[in-house]
Motif scaffolding. Structure first.
Motif, mmCIF file in Angstrom:
data_model
loop_
_atom_site.group_PDB
_atom_site.id
_atom_site.type_symbol
_atom_site.label_atom_id
_atom_site.label_comp_id
_atom_site.label_asym_id
_atom_site.label_seq_id
_atom_site.Cartn_x
_atom_site.Cartn_y
_atom_site.Cartn_z
ATOM 1 N N SER A 1 -7.251 46.771 -37.696
ATOM 2 C CA SER A 1 -7.781 46.865 -39.056
ATOM 3 C C SER A 1 -6.784 46.259 -40.032
ATOM 4 O O SER A 1 -5.627 46.039 -39.691
ATOM 5 N N PRO A 2 -7.235 45.987 -41.259
ATOM 6 C CA PRO A 2 -6.306 45.440 -42.246
ATOM 7 C C PRO A 2 -5.073 46.328 -42.440
ATOM 8 O O PRO A 2 -4.015 45.844 -42.760
ATOM 9 N N GLN A 3 -5.218 47.638 -42.197
ATOM 10 C CA GLN A 3 -4.075 48.527 -42.345
ATOM 11 C C GLN A 3 -2.998 48.237 -41.303
ATOM 12 O O GLN A 3 -1.849 48.590 -41.475
ATOM 13 N N ASP A 4 -3.392 47.618 -40.188
ATOM 14 C CA ASP A 4 -2.431 47.254 -39.157
ATOM 15 C C ASP A 4 -1.586 46.063 -39.589
ATOM 16 O O ASP A 4 -0.659 45.680 -38.892
ATOM 17 N N GLY A 5 -1.940 45.439 -40.696
ATOM 18 C CA GLY A 5 -1.189 44.309 -41.213
ATOM 19 C C GLY A 5 -1.714 42.954 -40.771
ATOM 20 O O GLY A 5 -1.217 41.927 -41.223
ATOM 21 N N TRP A 6 -2.713 42.919 -39.871
ATOM 22 C CA TRP A 6 -3.252 41.651 -39.388
ATOM 23 C C TRP A 6 -4.146 41.025 -40.440
ATOM 24 O O TRP A 6 -4.963 41.701 -41.059
ATOM 25 N N THR A 7 -3.983 39.737 -40.649
ATOM 26 C CA THR A 7 -4.809 39.008 -41.605
ATOM 27 C C THR A 7 -4.885 37.543 -41.196
ATOM 28 O O THR A 7 -4.169 37.096 -40.302
ATOM 29 N N TRP A 8 -5.756 36.812 -41.842
ATOM 30 C CA TRP A 8 -5.854 35.356 -41.656
ATOM 31 C C TRP A 8 -5.181 34.699 -42.852
ATOM 32 O O TRP A 8 -5.528 34.995 -44.000
ATOM 33 N N THR A 9 -4.223 33.820 -42.600
ATOM 34 C CA THR A 9 -3.474 33.152 -43.659
ATOM 35 C C THR A 9 -3.574 31.645 -43.467
ATOM 36 O O THR A 9 -3.364 31.145 -42.367
ATOM 37 N N LEU A 10 -3.886 30.926 -44.554
ATOM 38 C CA LEU A 10 -3.983 29.464 -44.502
ATOM 39 C C LEU A 10 -2.702 28.860 -45.055
ATOM 40 O O LEU A 10 -2.261 29.211 -46.144
ATOM 41 N N TYR A 11 -2.104 27.974 -44.253
ATOM 42 C CA TYR A 11 -0.914 27.240 -44.667
ATOM 43 C C TYR A 11 -1.272 25.765 -44.744
ATOM 44 O O TYR A 11 -1.759 25.203 -43.764
ATOM 45 N N GLU A 12 -1.038 25.156 -45.900
ATOM 46 C CA GLU A 12 -1.286 23.730 -46.074
ATOM 47 C C GLU A 12 0.043 23.034 -46.302
ATOM 48 O O GLU A 12 0.906 23.557 -47.004
ATOM 49 N N ASN A 13 0.190 21.843 -45.691
ATOM 50 C CA ASN A 13 1.368 21.035 -45.979
ATOM 51 C C ASN A 13 0.992 19.573 -45.852
ATOM 52 O O ASN A 13 -0.146 19.244 -45.520
ATOM 53 N N ASP A 14 1.928 18.692 -46.112
ATOM 54 C CA ASP A 14 1.645 17.265 -46.098
ATOM 55 C C ASP A 14 1.267 16.744 -44.721
ATOM 56 O O ASP A 14 0.583 15.745 -44.602
ATOM 57 N N GLY A 15 1.696 17.414 -43.657
ATOM 58 C CA GLY A 15 1.437 16.935 -42.301
ATOM 59 C C GLY A 15 0.242 17.561 -41.623
ATOM 60 O O GLY A 15 -0.066 17.242 -40.489
ATOM 61 N N GLY A 16 -0.449 18.484 -42.305
ATOM 62 C CA GLY A 16 -1.599 19.132 -41.703
ATOM 63 C C GLY A 16 -1.829 20.499 -42.302
ATOM 64 O O GLY A 16 -1.405 20.785 -43.422
ATOM 65 N N ALA A 17 -2.521 21.350 -41.546
ATOM 66 C CA ALA A 17 -2.835 22.691 -42.033
ATOM 67 C C ALA A 17 -2.978 23.633 -40.845
ATOM 68 O O ALA A 17 -3.329 23.212 -39.744
ATOM 69 N N VAL A 18 -2.706 24.920 -41.102
ATOM 70 C CA VAL A 18 -2.802 25.949 -40.074
ATOM 71 C C VAL A 18 -3.461 27.179 -40.680
ATOM 72 O O VAL A 18 -3.089 27.617 -41.766
ATOM 73 N N LEU A 19 -4.425 27.729 -39.950
ATOM 74 C CA LEU A 19 -4.988 29.034 -40.277
ATOM 75 C C LEU A 19 -4.507 29.969 -39.176
ATOM 76 O O LEU A 19 -4.801 29.761 -37.992
ATOM 77 N N ALA A 20 -3.733 30.974 -39.551
ATOM 78 C CA ALA A 20 -3.103 31.859 -38.576
ATOM 79 C C ALA A 20 -3.638 33.277 -38.695
ATOM 80 O O ALA A 20 -3.748 33.812 -39.794
ATOM 81 N N HIS A 21 -3.977 33.876 -37.542
ATOM 82 C CA HIS A 21 -4.285 35.299 -37.482
ATOM 83 C C HIS A 21 -2.973 35.958 -37.119
ATOM 84 O O HIS A 21 -2.497 35.845 -35.988
ATOM 85 N N GLU A 22 -2.378 36.627 -38.096
ATOM 86 C CA GLU A 22 -0.984 37.051 -37.988
ATOM 87 C C GLU A 22 -0.719 38.325 -38.753
ATOM 88 O O GLU A 22 -1.551 38.788 -39.526
ATOM 89 N N VAL A 23 0.466 38.844 -38.512
ATOM 90 C CA VAL A 23 1.035 39.854 -39.389
ATOM 91 C C VAL A 23 2.048 39.072 -40.217
ATOM 92 O O VAL A 23 3.050 38.597 -39.681
ATOM 93 N N PRO A 24 1.775 38.865 -41.518
ATOM 94 C CA PRO A 24 2.668 38.035 -42.337
ATOM 95 C C PRO A 24 4.113 38.510 -42.301
ATOM 96 O O PRO A 24 4.392 39.699 -42.154
ATOM 97 N N ASP A 25 4.996 37.543 -42.432
ATOM 98 C CA ASP A 25 6.438 37.781 -42.469
ATOM 99 C C ASP A 25 6.982 38.362 -41.170
ATOM 100 O O ASP A 25 8.009 39.050 -41.157
ATOM 101 N N THR A 26 6.251 38.112 -40.060
ATOM 102 C CA THR A 26 6.723 38.498 -38.731
ATOM 103 C C THR A 26 6.441 37.314 -37.795
ATOM 104 O O THR A 26 5.869 36.318 -38.207
ATOM 105 N N THR A 27 6.799 37.463 -36.548
ATOM 106 C CA THR A 27 6.480 36.438 -35.554
ATOM 107 C C THR A 27 5.224 36.814 -34.765
ATOM 108 O O THR A 27 4.907 36.179 -33.771
ATOM 109 N N ARG A 28 4.506 37.832 -35.209
ATOM 110 C CA ARG A 28 3.318 38.308 -34.492
ATOM 111 C C ARG A 28 2.114 37.437 -34.817
ATOM 112 O O ARG A 28 1.653 37.399 -35.947
#
Length: 139
Positions: free
Chosen positions: A13-40
């Motif tokens: 659940s969102p309380q577990d810290g898992w979310t989808w985050t979009l990262y855009e940069n000049d070389g491409g883009a990534v949508l990550a299912h992650e716990v932000p600010d961790t390596t998970r």
């Protein structure tokens, strides 16, 4: 094993810290299912400049065969799997393929390999990020 991971992902659940985050940069883009600010990470969807494809990476699973089938809605695509040194697997589909279009519309895709499957599900609240990723990848 893949089904067990899918069940764990569904229970997160969102309380577990898992979310989808979009990262855009000049070389491409990534949508990550992650716990932000961790390596998970559970899943990343990405594209890179000069590569006409959406790369789907599922972490915590091992390839069961050399190829995988991606399914979303009525569309399917088959691609060669790349093992990520015990960390997961990666498969790509052309960005203009109907399976990518269906995935952007529904937010659901199944990655099947060797009789095992993993569901990648982007909740409705995050579909705009998925659609933005596909738009960026199509450029």
């Amino acid at each position: 094993m893949w089904l067990a991971l899918a069940a764990v992902a569904a229970l997160a659940s969102p309380q577990d810290g898992w979310t989808w985050t979009l990262y855009e940069n000049d070389g491409g883009a990534v949508l990550a299912h992650e716990v932000p600010d961790t390596t998970r990470l559970r899943t990343t969807l990405e594209c890179r400049d000069g590569v006409d494809g959406l790369m789907v990476t599922v972490y915590g699973v091992q390839p069961a065969a050399p190829f995988a089938t991606l399914t979303s809605g009525d569309a399917t695509a088959t691609g060669q799997l790349e093992a990520l040194r015990g960390r997961g697997l990666r498969v790509a589909a052309p960005i203009n393929h109907p399976v990518v279009t269906a995935f952007a519309a529904t937010g659901e895709m199944t990655v099947e390999s060797g009789g095992r499957s993993e569901v990648v599900a982007v909740p409705r609240a995050h579909l705009a990020k998925l659609r933005r990723l596909v738009e960026l990848c199509a450029r």
